[in-house]
Write a protein that holds these residues in place. Structure first.
Motif, mmCIF file in Angstrom:
data_model
loop_
_atom_site.group_PDB
_atom_site.id
_atom_site.type_symbol
_atom_site.label_atom_id
_atom_site.label_comp_id
_atom_site.label_asym_id
_atom_site.label_seq_id
_atom_site.Cartn_x
_atom_site.Cartn_y
_atom_site.Cartn_z
ATOM 1 N N ALA A 47 151.094 135.131 63.620
ATOM 2 C CA ALA A 47 150.067 134.712 62.663
ATOM 3 C C ALA A 47 150.151 133.218 62.360
ATOM 4 O O ALA A 47 149.131 132.519 62.320
ATOM 5 C CB ALA A 47 150.175 135.528 61.376
ATOM 6 N N TRP A 48 151.364 132.690 62.142
ATOM 7 C CA TRP A 48 151.482 131.257 61.828
ATOM 8 C C TRP A 48 151.226 130.390 63.055
ATOM 9 O O TRP A 48 150.432 129.435 62.965
ATOM 10 C CB TRP A 48 152.847 130.959 61.213
ATOM 11 N N PRO A 49 151.838 130.644 64.219
ATOM 12 C CA PRO A 49 151.497 129.831 65.389
ATOM 13 C C PRO A 49 150.017 129.885 65.750
ATOM 14 O O PRO A 49 149.485 128.925 66.324
ATOM 15 C CB PRO A 49 152.362 130.446 66.507
ATOM 16 N N ALA A 50 149.356 130.984 65.423
ATOM 17 C CA ALA A 50 147.935 131.132 65.763
ATOM 18 C C ALA A 50 147.025 130.781 64.599
ATOM 19 O O ALA A 50 145.867 131.193 64.579
ATOM 20 C CB ALA A 50 147.671 132.567 66.211
ATOM 21 N N ARG A 51 147.523 130.001 63.652
ATOM 22 C CA ARG A 51 146.716 129.688 62.461
ATOM 23 C C ARG A 51 145.422 128.953 62.815
ATOM 24 O O ARG A 51 144.405 129.083 62.117
ATOM 25 C CB ARG A 51 147.532 128.883 61.464
ATOM 26 N N THR A 52 145.443 128.173 63.896
ATOM 27 C CA THR A 52 144.211 127.482 64.315
ATOM 28 C C THR A 52 143.156 128.491 64.742
ATOM 29 O O THR A 52 141.975 128.368 64.385
ATOM 30 C CB THR A 52 144.510 126.518 65.478
ATOM 31 N N LEU A 53 143.569 129.497 65.497
ATOM 32 C CA LEU A 53 142.635 130.535 65.923
ATOM 33 C C LEU A 53 142.090 131.312 64.731
ATOM 34 O O LEU A 53 140.886 131.598 64.653
ATOM 35 C CB LEU A 53 143.328 131.499 66.889
ATOM 36 N N ILE A 54 142.986 131.641 63.800
ATOM 37 C CA ILE A 54 142.553 132.385 62.614
ATOM 38 C C ILE A 54 141.589 131.537 61.794
ATOM 39 O O ILE A 54 140.598 132.046 61.248
ATOM 40 C CB ILE A 54 143.779 132.807 61.784
ATOM 41 N N GLY A 55 141.843 130.232 61.720
ATOM 42 C CA GLY A 55 140.928 129.335 61.014
ATOM 43 C C GLY A 55 139.562 129.284 61.675
ATOM 44 O O GLY A 55 138.526 129.258 60.990
#
Length: 393
Positions: A47-55
């Motif tokens: 979830a944290w490494p993929a925060r850009t995707l989630i954003g």
């Protein structure tokens, strides 16, 4: 980068486990434990490494995200008046759903093609499950041809098994492979899946599948869609002529009476409902009761009141809107079909919205999760490549 790729492979296996293990897992407990190991935990780790995707997902589908958060919040608040046996378990299930939704943008990693490949492979696996189910039920167990076919594993219920096989058949049909040899296997798989749905004698699943195929030209402007639609009309008429006695023998299965009783229950608690996870019975006649309303919208209203039902309806309509906007893409066209089938299916037999992962998730939370990926299906190519590179770093 390499660890992220390894976790991406793990997430891909998690998706295949979610779809295929519901039929092939030896027990429901193993199915649930596999989801924890292959879906929930990797999603939380990434979830944290993929925060850009989630954003990007948040910015691209803000309305859906807000409605999902409001539904989760309202469901949690309703626990304060719920009569559920274990309130902590009900709260945990809402968290599972939230993580499940986040799973899809992380799994896609700005690459809708990855989701398409996974849908194709899982569709092939479920076609095999349909074939094995038919062989086991009619050949090995020697059931008569007019008996209601049952699926493997958690698909042993004729109705739920037919809905799962049916919705998978829809996305398989709309995502054909390119190679000629693969297309032969694809066509055979569709035949096995359609045969299972018909032989389950689940009228809701058959109706949902036929109407979805008949309406196909509405969003897929292609000659193939017209041919498929015409073929299904002919097949449906022939099937009804051959199996009319079987299909009509059970009458309406009390569906109108159940719906009327459910509306009356909603009117008794219109605003708050009974609370998330509250057990209830729908009484349709003296001595005759059902433990759910056989309709996902009325079930949601009974548990979460009209606010919960309206939030769910808003989410569901947003999925249609996002899919319709992307109908010129392979994934968007596929999801419109999945949405139509699921909408029809949940009118007759869906019994749970917030329960643990089960067959109903295939026509509720899975389409919502897949719709998350449409953010990148519509995105310009340079934007997709940029976000993919940022995540891999």
């Amino acid at each position: 980068m390499h660890s992220n790729r390894w976790l991406q492979a793990l997430l891909s296996f998690g998706f295949l486990w979610f779809v295929l293990a519901i039929a092939f897992a030896p027990a429901n407990k193993i199915y649930q434990q596999g989801l924890v190991a292959l879906v929930w935990l990797p999603t939380l780790v990434l979830a944290w490494p993929a925060r850009t995707l989630i954003g990007e997902y948040w910015r691209g589908q803000r309305v859906m995200c807000v409605l999902l958060l409001l539904l989760m919040a309202w469901a949690t608040i309703s626990l304060s008046w719920s009569q559920a046996d274990d309130l902590s378990r009900e709260f945990k299930r809402t968290l599972y759903i939230a993580v499940f939704i986040l799973f899809f943008p992380i799994l896609a990693a700005s690459c809708p093609e990855r989701i398409i490949r996974l849908l194709q492979w899982s569709g092939a696996g479920m076609a095999l499950a349909a074939l094995v189910s038919l062989i086991q039920f009619f050949v090995i167990r020697h059931n008569p041809w007019f008996a209601r076919a049952e699926g493997l594993g958690e698909l042993s219920h004729p109705i739920l098994g037919a809905y799962v096989i049916g919705v998978v058949a829809v996305w398989t049909l709309l995502l054909p492979p390119r190679g000629r040899l693969m297309q032969v296997a694809w066509a055979a798989g569709l035949l096995f899946s359609a045969a299972f749905v018909v032989m389950s004698q689940s009228r809701g699943a058959v109706l949902a599948l036929v109407l979805t195929m008949v309406l196909l030209p509405v969003w897929w402007r292609d000659r193939r869609a017209l041919m498929i639609s015409a073929g299904f009309i002919i097949a449906a008429l022939a099937g009804f002529w051959l199996m009319e006695a079987l299909m009509m023998a059970r009458g309406s299965s009390f569906r109108p009476e159940i719906f009327a009783a459910a509306i009356k229950m909603i009117s008794l608690h219109p605003w708050g409902g009974l609370g998330l996870g509250s057990p209830y019975n729908v009484f349709v006649a003296e001595g005759l009761k059902f433990d759910h309303s056989h309709n996902l919208f009325t079930h949601t209203a009974i548990e979460l009141g009209l606010p919960g039902m309206l939030l769910w309806a808003g989410i569901w309509l947003t999925v249609l809107w996002e899919s319709w906007r992307a109908r010129d893409t392979d994934l968007g066209r596929c999801l419109v079909g999945v949405w139509v089938f699921s909408t029809l299916a949940m009118q007759f037999d869906a019994a749970s919205l917030t329960g643990s992962p089960r067959a109903e998730w295939f026509i509720s939370w899975l389409p919502i999760g897949l719709a998350c990926v449409l953010v990148w299906a519509r995105a310009p190519r340079h934007a997709v490549v940029k976000s993919r590179v940022q995540f891999n770093q």
